[in-house]
Design a protein around this motif. Structure first.
Motif, PDB file in Angstrom:
ATOM      1  N   MET A  10      10.286  -7.432 115.448  1.00 20.50           N
ATOM      2  CA  MET A  10       9.025  -7.163 116.132  1.00 20.50           C
ATOM      3  C   MET A  10       7.839  -7.442 115.219  1.00 20.50           C
ATOM      4  N   SER A  11       7.976  -7.092 113.922  1.00 24.81           N
ATOM      5  CA  SER A  11       6.842  -7.355 113.035  1.00 24.81           C
ATOM      6  C   SER A  11       6.617  -8.858 112.892  1.00 24.81           C
ATOM      7  N   VAL A  12       7.724  -9.621 112.883  1.00 29.36           N
ATOM      8  CA  VAL A  12       7.568 -11.077 112.795  1.00 29.36           C
ATOM      9  C   VAL A  12       6.858 -11.605 114.043  1.00 29.36           C
TER      10      VAL A  12
ATOM     11  N   PHE B 195       1.835  -7.627 125.540  1.00 28.00           N
ATOM     12  CA  PHE B 195       3.105  -7.751 124.833  1.00 28.00           C
ATOM     13  C   PHE B 195       2.910  -7.354 123.374  1.00 28.00           C
ATOM     14  N   TYR B 196       1.829  -7.848 122.784  1.00 26.19           N
ATOM     15  CA  TYR B 196       1.537  -7.504 121.388  1.00 26.19           C
ATOM     16  C   TYR B 196       1.405  -5.994 121.219  1.00 26.19           C
ATOM     17  N   LEU B 197       0.644  -5.381 122.138  1.00 27.48           N
ATOM     18  CA  LEU B 197       0.405  -3.933 121.995  1.00 27.48           C
ATOM     19  C   LEU B 197       1.699  -3.137 122.100  1.00 27.48           C
TER      20      LEU B 197
ATOM     21  N   ILE C  90      10.110   2.685 116.086  1.00 24.59           N
ATOM     22  CA  ILE C  90      11.479   2.445 115.611  1.00 24.59           C
ATOM     23  C   ILE C  90      11.549   2.571 114.093  1.00 24.59           C
ATOM     24  N   MET C  91      10.552   2.017 113.403  1.00 24.93           N
ATOM     25  CA  MET C  91      10.574   2.091 111.937  1.00 24.93           C
ATOM     26  C   MET C  91      10.479   3.540 111.458  1.00 24.93           C
ATOM     27  N   VAL C  92       9.520   4.278 112.008  1.00 22.17           N
ATOM     28  CA  VAL C  92       9.304   5.637 111.504  1.00 22.17           C
ATOM     29  C   VAL C  92      10.493   6.532 111.840  1.00 22.17           C
ATOM     30  N   PHE C  93      10.905   6.530 113.097  1.00 21.16           N
ATOM     31  CA  PHE C  93      11.948   7.478 113.482  1.00 21.16           C
ATOM     32  C   PHE C  93      13.343   6.955 113.143  1.00 21.16           C
TER      33      PHE C  93
ATOM     34  N   VAL D 112      14.500   4.362 111.463  1.00 24.59           N
ATOM     35  CA  VAL D 112      14.861   3.792 110.167  1.00 24.59           C
ATOM     36  C   VAL D 112      14.595   4.807 109.056  1.00 24.59           C
ATOM     37  N   LEU D 113      13.330   5.234 108.953  1.00 21.91           N
ATOM     38  CA  LEU D 113      12.959   6.033 107.790  1.00 21.91           C
ATOM     39  C   LEU D 113      13.343   7.498 107.916  1.00 21.91           C
ATOM     40  N   THR D 114      13.651   7.957 109.106  1.00 20.16           N
ATOM     41  CA  THR D 114      14.086   9.347 109.226  1.00 20.16           C
ATOM     42  C   THR D 114      15.609   9.424 109.305  1.00 20.16           C
TER      43      THR D 114
ATOM     44  N   THR E  21      -8.776   0.447 110.722  1.00 20.05           N
ATOM     45  CA  THR E  21      -8.799  -0.938 110.242  1.00 20.05           C
ATOM     46  C   THR E  21      -7.481  -1.222 109.527  1.00 20.05           C
ATOM     47  N   TYR E  22      -7.321  -2.485 109.129  1.00 21.84           N
ATOM     48  CA  TYR E  22      -6.114  -2.873 108.402  1.00 21.84           C
ATOM     49  C   TYR E  22      -6.003  -2.190 107.049  1.00 21.84           C
ATOM     50  N   PHE E  23      -7.078  -1.561 106.586  1.00 25.67           N
ATOM     51  CA  PHE E  23      -6.994  -0.840 105.320  1.00 25.67           C
ATOM     52  C   PHE E  23      -5.987   0.310 105.450  1.00 25.67           C
ATOM     53  N   VAL E  24      -6.030   0.987 106.587  1.00 23.46           N
ATOM     54  CA  VAL E  24      -5.077   2.072 106.836  1.00 23.46           C
ATOM     55  C   VAL E  24      -3.659   1.507 106.933  1.00 23.46           C
ATOM     56  N   THR E  25      -3.547   0.404 107.659  1.00 25.97           N
ATOM     57  CA  THR E  25      -2.231  -0.229 107.800  1.00 25.97           C
ATOM     58  C   THR E  25      -1.675  -0.600 106.424  1.00 25.97           C
ATOM     59  N   ALA E  26      -2.557  -1.084 105.552  1.00 27.45           N
ATOM     60  CA  ALA E  26      -2.131  -1.438 104.191  1.00 27.45           C
ATOM     61  C   ALA E  26      -1.650  -0.192 103.449  1.00 27.45           C
TER      62      ALA E  26
ATOM     63  N   ILE F 193       2.273  -9.441 101.342  1.00 32.07           N
ATOM     64  CA  ILE F 193       1.931  -9.098 102.730  1.00 32.07           C
ATOM     65  C   ILE F 193       0.825  -8.046 102.755  1.00 32.07           C
ATOM     66  N   PHE F 194       1.002  -6.990 101.979  1.00 32.83           N
ATOM     67  CA  PHE F 194       0.163  -5.815 102.237  1.00 32.83           C
ATOM     68  C   PHE F 194      -1.082  -5.725 101.365  1.00 32.83           C
ATOM     69  N   VAL F 195      -1.149  -6.421 100.229  1.00 32.40           N
ATOM     70  CA  VAL F 195      -2.413  -6.418  99.481  1.00 32.40           C
ATOM     71  C   VAL F 195      -3.524  -7.083 100.298  1.00 32.40           C
TER      72      VAL F 195
ATOM     73  N   ARG G 163      -7.147  -2.500 113.486  1.00 34.77           N
ATOM     74  CA  ARG G 163      -5.712  -2.536 113.731  1.00 34.77           C
ATOM     75  C   ARG G 163      -5.458  -2.440 115.232  1.00 34.77           C
ATOM     76  N   ARG G 164      -4.240  -2.779 115.636  1.00 32.81           N
ATOM     77  CA  ARG G 164      -3.835  -2.741 117.044  1.00 32.81           C
ATOM     78  C   ARG G 164      -4.668  -3.651 117.928  1.00 32.81           C
ATOM     79  N   TYR G 165      -5.091  -4.801 117.414  1.00 34.76           N
ATOM     80  CA  TYR G 165      -5.746  -5.831 118.228  1.00 34.76           C
ATOM     81  C   TYR G 165      -4.855  -7.066 118.202  1.00 34.76           C
ATOM     82  N   SER G 166      -4.751  -7.736 119.338  1.00 34.06           N
ATOM     83  CA  SER G 166      -3.861  -8.892 119.367  1.00 34.06           C
ATOM     84  C   SER G 166      -4.579 -10.178 119.000  1.00 34.06           C
TER      85      SER G 166
HETATM   86  C1  HEM Z   1       8.302  -6.939 106.962  1.00 34.92           C
HETATM   87  C2  HEM Z   1       7.630  -5.854 106.844  1.00 34.92           C
HETATM   88  C3  HEM Z   1       6.575  -5.424 107.858  1.00 34.92           C
HETATM   89  C4  HEM Z   1       5.581  -6.158 108.443  1.00 34.92           C
HETATM   90  C5  HEM Z   1       5.284  -7.630 108.258  1.00 34.92           C
HETATM   91  C6  HEM Z   1       4.857  -5.254 109.297  1.00 34.92           C
HETATM   92  C7  HEM Z   1       3.782  -5.620 110.080  1.00 34.92           C
HETATM   93  C8  HEM Z   1       3.082  -4.776 110.909  1.00 34.92           C
HETATM   94  C9  HEM Z   1       2.005  -5.165 111.774  1.00 34.92           C
HETATM   95  C10 HEM Z   1       1.481  -6.597 111.917  1.00 34.92           C
HETATM   96  C11 HEM Z   1       1.574  -4.054 112.421  1.00 34.92           C
HETATM   97  C12 HEM Z   1       0.513  -3.965 113.498  1.00 34.92           C
HETATM   98  C13 HEM Z   1      -0.853  -3.949 112.976  1.00 34.92           C
HETATM   99  C14 HEM Z   1      -1.791  -3.723 114.120  1.00 34.92           C
HETATM  100  O1  HEM Z   1      -1.958  -4.599 114.988  1.00 34.92           O
HETATM  101  O2  HEM Z   1      -2.367  -2.631 114.142  1.00 34.92           O
HETATM  102  C15 HEM Z   1       2.359  -2.945 111.971  1.00 34.92           C
HETATM  103  C16 HEM Z   1       2.199  -1.634 112.391  1.00 34.92           C
HETATM  104  C17 HEM Z   1       2.981  -0.576 111.949  1.00 34.92           C
HETATM  105  N1  HEM Z   1       4.054  -0.648 111.087  1.00 34.92           N
HETATM  106 FE1  HEM Z   1       4.736  -2.316 110.168  1.00 34.92          FE
HETATM  107  N2  HEM Z   1       5.400  -4.013 109.216  1.00 34.92           N
HETATM  108  C18 HEM Z   1       6.455  -4.065 108.335  1.00 34.92           C
HETATM  109  C19 HEM Z   1       7.269  -3.011 107.946  1.00 34.92           C
HETATM  110  C20 HEM Z   1       7.110  -1.695 108.351  1.00 34.92           C
HETATM  111  C21 HEM Z   1       7.890  -0.581 107.866  1.00 34.92           C
HETATM  112  C22 HEM Z   1       9.020  -0.657 106.843  1.00 34.92           C
HETATM  113  C23 HEM Z   1       7.417   0.523 108.477  1.00 34.92           C
HETATM  114  C24 HEM Z   1       7.934   1.916 108.275  1.00 34.92           C
HETATM  115  C25 HEM Z   1       7.181   2.951 108.264  1.00 34.92           C
HETATM  116  C26 HEM Z   1       6.348   0.119 109.348  1.00 34.92           C
HETATM  117  C27 HEM Z   1       5.591   0.989 110.133  1.00 34.92           C
HETATM  118  C28 HEM Z   1       4.544   0.626 110.919  1.00 34.92           C
HETATM  119  C29 HEM Z   1       3.762   1.561 111.690  1.00 34.92           C
HETATM  120  C30 HEM Z   1       3.950   3.078 111.778  1.00 34.92           C
HETATM  121  C31 HEM Z   1       2.779   0.806 112.335  1.00 34.92           C
HETATM  122  C32 HEM Z   1       1.671   1.347 113.220  1.00 34.92           C
HETATM  123  C33 HEM Z   1       2.023   1.252 114.626  1.00 34.92           C
HETATM  124  C34 HEM Z   1       0.893   1.776 115.426  1.00 34.92           C
HETATM  125  O3  HEM Z   1      -0.251   1.361 115.158  1.00 34.92           O
HETATM  126  O4  HEM Z   1       1.163   2.608 116.297  1.00 34.92           O
HETATM  127  N3  HEM Z   1       6.191  -1.225 109.256  1.00 34.92           N
HETATM  128  N4  HEM Z   1       3.283  -3.406 111.054  1.00 34.92           N
END
Ligand code: HEM
Ligand code: CU
Length: 630
Positions: A49-51, A84-86, A95-98, A100-102, A438-443, A492-494, A506-509
């Motif tokens: 999904m992230s891809v 679809f993006y949203l 899925i990641m939070v619950f 995988v990580l939990t 913003t993406y700062f939080v995502t980072a 990716i994240f820097v 964040r959360r914009y397509s």
């Molecule tokens: C390959 C690694 C990863 C990539 C490329 C990636 C990418 C992304 C992207 C593009 C977003 C959406 C940003 C947006 O539009 O707001 C996102 C959101 C998120 N990701 Fe990841 N992610 C990765 C790994 C992870 C992992 C390991 C976790 C585990 C905690 C995670 C947790 C989240 C969460 C909680 C959100 C926020 C969802 C929301 O806004 O409700 N991600 N990620």
């Protein structure tokens, strides 16, 4: 030997049938592996999904044909729609939070190694343990259904008979609302727009089921640790991993009920006409929302984040435990400041219950509350810094053995620091006003919670694999995996920080309409390419994992890393009842490396000093001798 006098009666004979042995097993080791496999399956979905998200953001016209088959309305012609993006954002996060990580850090490695490390033959409640896993598994199936119920007409049709609030196949895709499911959007049902029908119900139900599974697990962890430690295993002799799993279980016990309660109220708002989270006078798309008044959307935010902040510690504390353990082992030095580490882990856990308001600075809360939440948030920096200094202190001047688990443990420290620093930025109200959403939080949260925890799990996997399967994982594949992943996640994240500072929400397509983001195209592409490479190299990890299980080099010793804790005393893999019916005795703390005058450079917890064996000691100290009945 004195121990022989304490031989226990074997409590449950090893099962023989396939189903009892591998499917509905009550052996904590099998259940641990089941949790790990569940996480390995879930993380594939989350990663894919992230891809897809990155592809949509970077090359919006790309057509992915399988999407057309699965989601003909959400991705017509295989091209992802904005909705679809949203829904990808929502499901990726959930899925990641619950799942995988939990699951992997606690349910997986905790289940497998906590009983062994404290010298017990199983969890306190083995049947409950089995139930926890299968409940969690059902939660995972329901979350997958949530995606298809909204996005696929065939699956959607299964639910339409259940009543108006179950309208499905809403013309788009999976549920939309973010992993935080903010009300009132999440409380209104279909009227709120695409992706708000049956999928959201199922999303809530899945999380509720997950809460139940985690609660049962937490009870088991706490009881086991308190009641089943073997003789000599005093609290301050426990490996730091056990402290971490224990603290995590306490956090789970106190926070999941709040989410469970909140989720039930949310479901009632959607299906039973209540108004816990829906205020009066609401309009959606120009039409008034009938029959609802008096609810508070902010109440949901409070309930959610009262759970949500402890949840991020639930995700990372086990990684901290594993990191401490592994750093000490491969630095061949005692962990620096054991007691301080125990204090810090508990302090982080407890303080975590008083900071949830930092997610709500811009919700209109009183500035006085905001100051309180801000100060409390920054105060978590203190125990976090203690841990970091102690990790560095452990490495200082050490003759480090750079094995793959060690590299990932060092990577954990690096990511925890890199991601934690921006927590201090976001914890300040005035700065969060700009950075929020913003993406700062995502980072920030990807580095500190997402990837750091994952690194903790990689370290744990490479470290304990020989114990779990009796074979080594390939070190050369492991090191290659480490370096590409380590550089990849920073790549990716820097840049996410830079995007956030530019103001990218964040959360914009798509960002076409924002002229101030016109120059960010290069950065966006760079991140996506880095993500594609990083995700691809994870295939190597999967290959290494499953290949080594059957073809890896057989271990020549039960203690290949020359470690000190109890799991390294027993065969690899351990027998059904761990210690063959003889409860071990513990004579010392868990990190006795480089002990002066010792014959080897380490002394195991179970090794008595000369003349230290006192017959009868077992009856007086510790309480592992009696086992338990069930
Ligand atoms: C390959 C690694 C990863 C990539 C490329 C990636 C990418 C992304 C992207 C593009 C977003 C959406 C940003 C947006 O539009 O707001 C996102 C959101 C998120 N990701 Fe990841 N992610 C990765 C790994 C992870 C992992 C390991 C976790 C585990 C905690 C995670 C947790 C989240 C969460 C909680 C959100 C926020 C969802 C929301 O806004 O409700 N991600 N990620
Ligand atoms: Cu928080």
């Amino acid at each position: 030997m004195a121990e022989a006098a304490h031989a226990e009666v074997h409590r449950h004979p090893a099962p023989t049938g396939f189903i009892r042995k591998y499917i509905f097993s009550i052996d904590h080791k099998v259940i641990g592996i089941q949790y790990i496999l569940l996480a390995l399956a879930a993380v594939i979905v989350g990663m894919l999904m992230s891809v897809l998200m990155r592809v949509k953001l970077t090359w919006p016209g790309t057509s992915v044909s399988i999407l057309e088959t699965l989601f003909p309305q959400g991705a017509p012609g295989g091209i992802m729609s904005a909705e679809f993006y949203l829904s990808l954002v929502t499901m990726h996060g959930t899925i990641m939070v619950f799942f995988v990580l939990t699951t992997a850090p606690q349910g997986g490695f905790g289940n497998y190694f906590l009983p062994i490390q404290i010298g017990a033959d199983d969890m306190a409640f083995p049947t409950l343990n089995m139930l926890s896993f299968w409940v969690t598994f059902v939660g995972f199936i329901v979350i997958l259904l949530a995606i298809l119920a909204e996005g696929n007409a065939t699956v959607g049709a299964w639910f339409t008979g259940l009543g108006a609030s179950w309208s499905a196949g809403s013309g788009t895709v999976g549920p939309i609302g973010g992993w935080t499911g903010y009300a009132p959007l999440s409380a209104l049902g279909k009227a709120a727009g695409p992706g708000q029908g049956a999928g959201v119900n199922l999303w809530i139900i899945s999380i509720a089921i997950f809460c139940v599974g985690s609660l049962l697990g937490a009870l088991n962890f706490i009881t086991t640790l308190i009641n089943m430690r073997t003789r000599g295993m005093s609290l301050m002799r426990m490996p730091l991993t056990c402290w971490a799993w224990f603290t995590t279980a306490v956090l789970a016990l106190l926070s999941f009920p709040v989410l469970l309660g909140g989720g039930i109220l949310l479901l009632l708002d959607r299906m039973a006409g209540t108004s816990f989270f829906i205020p009066g006078g609401l309009y959606v798309s120009g039409a008034p929302v009938p029959l609802h008044s008096g609810g508070s959307p902010l109440l949901w935010q409070h309930l959610f984040w009262f759970f949500g902040h402890p949840e991020v510690y639930i995700a990372i504390l086990p990684g901290m435990g594993a990191t401490s353990h592994i750093l000490s082992t491969f630095a061949r030095k005692p962990i620096f400041g054991y007691r301080a580490m125990v204090f810090a882990i508990f302090a982080i856990g407890m303080l975590g219950f008083f900071v949830w308001g930092h997610h709500m600075f811009i919700s209109g809360m009183s500035p006085y509350s905001a100051v309180a939440f801000s100060v409390l948030t920054l105060s978590i920096g203190v125990p976090s810094a203690i841990k970091t200094f102690n990790w560095i202190g452990t490495l200082w001047g050490a003759r480090i053995r750079f094995t793959t688990p060690m590299l990932f443990a060092i990577g954990f420290v690096s990511l925890f620091v890199a991601g934690g620093i921006t927590g201090l930025v976001l914890g300040q109200t005035s700065l969060d006003f700009f950075f929020h959403d913003t993406y700062f939080v995502t980072a920030h949260f990807h580095l500190v919670m997402g990837v750091a925890s994952i690194f903790g799990m990689f370290a744990a996997t490479y470290f304990w694999f020989p114990k779990m399967f009796g074979r080594m994982m390939s070190e050369s594949m492991g090191k290659f995996h480490f370096w590409v992943t380590f550089i990849g996640v920073y790549a990716i994240f820097v840049p996410f920080h830079a995007m956030g500072m530019l103001g990218m929400p964040r959360r914009y397509s798509q960002f076409d309409e924002y002229t101030f983001l016109n120059n960010s195209g290069g950065l966006v592409k760079f991140v996506t390419v880095a993500a594609l490479i990083t995700v691809t190299v994870q295939l190597l990890f999967y290959f290494n994992f499953f290949w080594s299980m059957f073809k890896g080099k057989k271990v020549t010793s039960d203690n290949p890393w020359e470690a000190t804790t109890l799991e390294w005393d027993i065969p690899s893999p351990p027998p059904h009842d761990n210690f063959a019916g003889i409860a071990p005795t513990v004579y010392r703390g868990p990190y006795e490396f480089s002990v002066p005058d010792a014959p080897k450079d380490y002394v195991m917890q179970s090794e008595p000093d000369a003349g230290e064996i006192h017959p009868g000691l077992g009856e007086r100290s510790g309480n592992g001798g009696n086992g338990h009945k069930h």
